[in-house]
Write a protein that holds these residues in place. Structure first.
Motif, mmCIF file in Angstrom:
data_model
loop_
_atom_site.group_PDB
_atom_site.id
_atom_site.type_symbol
_atom_site.label_atom_id
_atom_site.label_comp_id
_atom_site.label_asym_id
_atom_site.label_seq_id
_atom_site.Cartn_x
_atom_site.Cartn_y
_atom_site.Cartn_z
ATOM 1 N N LEU A 25 -32.792 29.270 -42.847
ATOM 2 C CA LEU A 25 -34.228 28.907 -42.191
ATOM 3 C C LEU A 25 -34.175 27.232 -42.009
ATOM 4 C CD1 LEU A 25 -37.100 29.474 -42.126
ATOM 5 C CD2 LEU A 25 -37.600 28.763 -44.506
ATOM 6 N N VAL A 26 -33.365 26.329 -42.610
ATOM 7 C CA VAL A 26 -33.197 24.887 -42.363
ATOM 8 C C VAL A 26 -32.693 24.870 -40.741
ATOM 9 C CG1 VAL A 26 -32.060 22.815 -42.599
ATOM 10 C CG2 VAL A 26 -33.107 24.186 -44.526
ATOM 11 N N ILE A 27 -31.629 25.744 -40.592
ATOM 12 C CA ILE A 27 -31.128 25.844 -39.173
ATOM 13 C C ILE A 27 -31.987 26.240 -38.145
ATOM 14 C CG2 ILE A 27 -29.085 26.997 -37.800
ATOM 15 C CD1 ILE A 27 -27.547 27.090 -40.279
ATOM 16 N N GLU A 28 -32.759 27.163 -38.366
ATOM 17 C CA GLU A 28 -33.694 27.772 -37.385
ATOM 18 C C GLU A 28 -34.792 26.430 -37.104
ATOM 19 O OE1 GLU A 28 -35.445 31.388 -38.954
ATOM 20 O OE2 GLU A 28 -33.367 32.487 -38.563
ATOM 21 N N THR A 31 -34.064 23.741 -34.702
ATOM 22 C CA THR A 31 -33.967 24.069 -33.198
ATOM 23 C C THR A 31 -35.332 23.757 -32.711
ATOM 24 O OG1 THR A 31 -32.081 25.416 -33.464
ATOM 25 C CG2 THR A 31 -33.594 25.427 -31.468
ATOM 26 N N LEU A 32 -35.406 22.866 -31.812
ATOM 27 C CA LEU A 32 -36.990 22.518 -31.193
ATOM 28 C C LEU A 32 -36.991 23.445 -30.098
ATOM 29 C CD1 LEU A 32 -37.421 18.661 -31.459
ATOM 30 C CD2 LEU A 32 -38.030 20.483 -33.044
ATOM 31 N N VAL A 33 -37.964 24.308 -30.010
ATOM 32 C CA VAL A 33 -38.634 25.171 -28.666
ATOM 33 C C VAL A 33 -39.718 24.535 -28.284
ATOM 34 C CG1 VAL A 33 -38.568 27.302 -27.930
ATOM 35 C CG2 VAL A 33 -36.869 27.009 -29.611
ATOM 36 N N THR A 34 -39.927 24.307 -26.870
ATOM 37 C CA THR A 34 -41.143 24.064 -26.248
ATOM 38 C C THR A 34 -41.558 25.193 -25.648
ATOM 39 O OG1 THR A 34 -42.234 22.654 -24.662
ATOM 40 C CG2 THR A 34 -39.760 23.234 -24.321
#
Length: 196
Positions: A25-28, A31-34
């Protein structure tokens, strides 16, 4: 192994499984997604530190909007979805825009003239266009394609509100002819009947 050891090992396995899920969950979340295309213009976060309370990353979308003011007399003529020509002054470029928002609360009433803000979206911003640039807009509120038109200055208006234009008769002399007009802009007037 006795029952206590097995129970202890099961707890250890459950804790390790939860630790893996937490790490995933921390890894997900790292990741920034716009949701839009654009350019990152500021990063206000440092790896290993707590993220700021404000914007951690600022993105400038490639889709631009233009906010403009219109007078109260023009407000009834403007509607959502109308096309507009947007001239970006610094670039000397015209692009097509669409009316996306019309404020119903006055933006200002300076010098006695009430104005309202409207927002136009620009589908494809030209190269070099950035937020904050000056733009001029022309909203198409009506159109009359493929019609007979004369220069608006050629119209003569009678006291009863009818229109005439000057035409040359068979002898070459100017004579007034009554005409029915349609759409009148600042430069042209549509002629529905009276001359051909």
């Amino acid at each position: 192994a006795d029952a206590a050891t097995i129970a202890s090992d099961r707890v250890a396995v459950a804790q390790a499984t939860q630790a893996v899920a937490d790490a995933q969950l921390v890894i997900e979340r790292a990741t920034l997604v716009t949701p839009v295309d654009g350019i990152v213009v500021a990063v206000n976060v440092i790896p290993g530190l707590t993220a700021p309370s404000g914007a951690a990353v600022t993105l400038r979308s490639s889709a631009l909007e233009v906010t403009a003011s219109i007078t109260e007399s023009d407000l009834p003529l403007v509607a959502l979805g109308q096309d507009a020509t947007v001239t970006i002054t610094a670039l000397g470029t015209d692009v097509t825009g669409t009316v996306a928002q019309i404020d119903q609360v006055p933006a200002s009433a300076s010098t006695g003239v009430v104005s309202y803000d409207i927002v136009l979206t620009i589908a494809e911003a030209p190269k070099g266009a950035v937020p904050g640039m000056t733009a001029e807009i022309a909203v198409v509120t009506a159109s009359a394609p493929n019609v007979l038109a004369v220069p608006a200055i050629a119209l003569d208006t009678a006291m009863d509100g009818t229109y005439t234009v000057q035409v040359l008769d068979a002898s070459g002399q100017p004579t007034s002819v009554a005409v029915e007009v349609g759409l009148i802009s600042s430069s042209l007037a549509e002629i529905k009947s009276g001359i051909s």
